[in-house]
Write a protein that holds these residues in place. Structure first.
Motif, mmCIF file in Angstrom:
data_model
loop_
_atom_site.group_PDB
_atom_site.id
_atom_site.type_symbol
_atom_site.label_atom_id
_atom_site.label_comp_id
_atom_site.label_asym_id
_atom_site.label_seq_id
_atom_site.Cartn_x
_atom_site.Cartn_y
_atom_site.Cartn_z
ATOM 1 N N ASN A 65 0.828 -1.214 0.000
ATOM 2 C CA ASN A 65 0.000 0.000 0.000
ATOM 3 C C ASN A 65 0.861 1.263 0.000
ATOM 4 O O ASN A 65 0.556 2.230 -0.713
ATOM 5 N N ASN A 66 1.932 1.253 0.792
ATOM 6 C CA ASN A 66 2.837 2.400 0.821
ATOM 7 C C ASN A 66 3.546 2.592 -0.516
ATOM 8 O O ASN A 66 3.716 3.717 -0.984
ATOM 9 N N HIS A 72 2.068 6.573 -6.968
ATOM 10 C CA HIS A 72 1.024 7.445 -7.489
ATOM 11 C C HIS A 72 1.446 8.912 -7.364
ATOM 12 O O HIS A 72 1.290 9.696 -8.304
ATOM 13 N N VAL A 73 1.993 9.265 -6.227
ATOM 14 C CA VAL A 73 2.452 10.642 -6.007
ATOM 15 C C VAL A 73 3.644 10.949 -6.912
ATOM 16 O O VAL A 73 3.697 12.006 -7.547
ATOM 17 N N TYR A 81 2.708 11.078 -17.308
ATOM 18 C CA TYR A 81 1.488 11.152 -16.502
ATOM 19 C C TYR A 81 0.559 12.230 -17.049
ATOM 20 O O TYR A 81 -0.634 12.005 -17.225
ATOM 21 N N ARG A 82 1.114 13.384 -17.310
ATOM 22 C CA ARG A 82 0.290 14.492 -17.813
ATOM 23 C C ARG A 82 -0.325 14.146 -19.172
ATOM 24 O O ARG A 82 -1.449 14.541 -19.465
ATOM 25 N N ILE A 88 -4.128 6.587 -16.481
ATOM 26 C CA ILE A 88 -3.355 6.236 -15.287
ATOM 27 C C ILE A 88 -4.231 6.319 -14.045
ATOM 28 O O ILE A 88 -4.192 5.436 -13.179
ATOM 29 N N GLU A 89 -5.052 7.355 -13.953
ATOM 30 C CA GLU A 89 -5.958 7.483 -12.802
ATOM 31 C C GLU A 89 -6.960 6.331 -12.768
ATOM 32 O O GLU A 89 -7.284 5.817 -11.697
#
Length: 113
Positions: A65-66, A72-73, A81-82, A88-89
């Motif tokens: 999870n970490n 993600h961050v 990503y952009r 991706i989301e």
């Protein structure tokens, strides 16, 4: 040259190693127990606790999870990503819909440098 890993990646690798070791020990205990008695649910629960498998599993899930949260961050700062934000989301939103998708995200997370 050795790859440089983030804290989340290192913690995941450590937790995975501990989990795999505990799983191996548990398999051996099950085989030994099977030779003398029937392995019932109660016996299995005892072996899970005795071998530390349950704790190792919980630590692995926490590390996963970490790692996922870190990736993600971190990914949000990448140009790709952009360009592919929506897909991706969606991938991260469907994270818990199947173990395969979760494993895929974890594999991708381990490739981030």
């Amino acid at each position: 040259m050795k790859p440089i890993y983030s804290k989340a990646q290192i913690d995941y690798m450590k937790a995975k190693t501990v989990f795999e070791n505990r799983a191996s020990v548990m398999e051996q205990k099950i085989e030994l127990t099977r030779k003398t008695t029937e392995v019932t649910q109660e016996v299995m629960e005892g072996l899970v606790l005795e071998t530390g498998f349950h704790d190792a599993y919980n630590e692995l899930k926490t590390a996963e999870n970490n790692l996922i949260a870190w990736s993600h961050v971190t990914m949000k700062h990448e140009k790709t990503y952009r360009e592919n934000k929506q897909s991706i989301e969606q991938m991260y939103e469907s994270l818990n819909s199947s173990p395969e998708k979760r494993a895929q995200i974890i594999q991708l997370s381990m490739k981030i440098r």
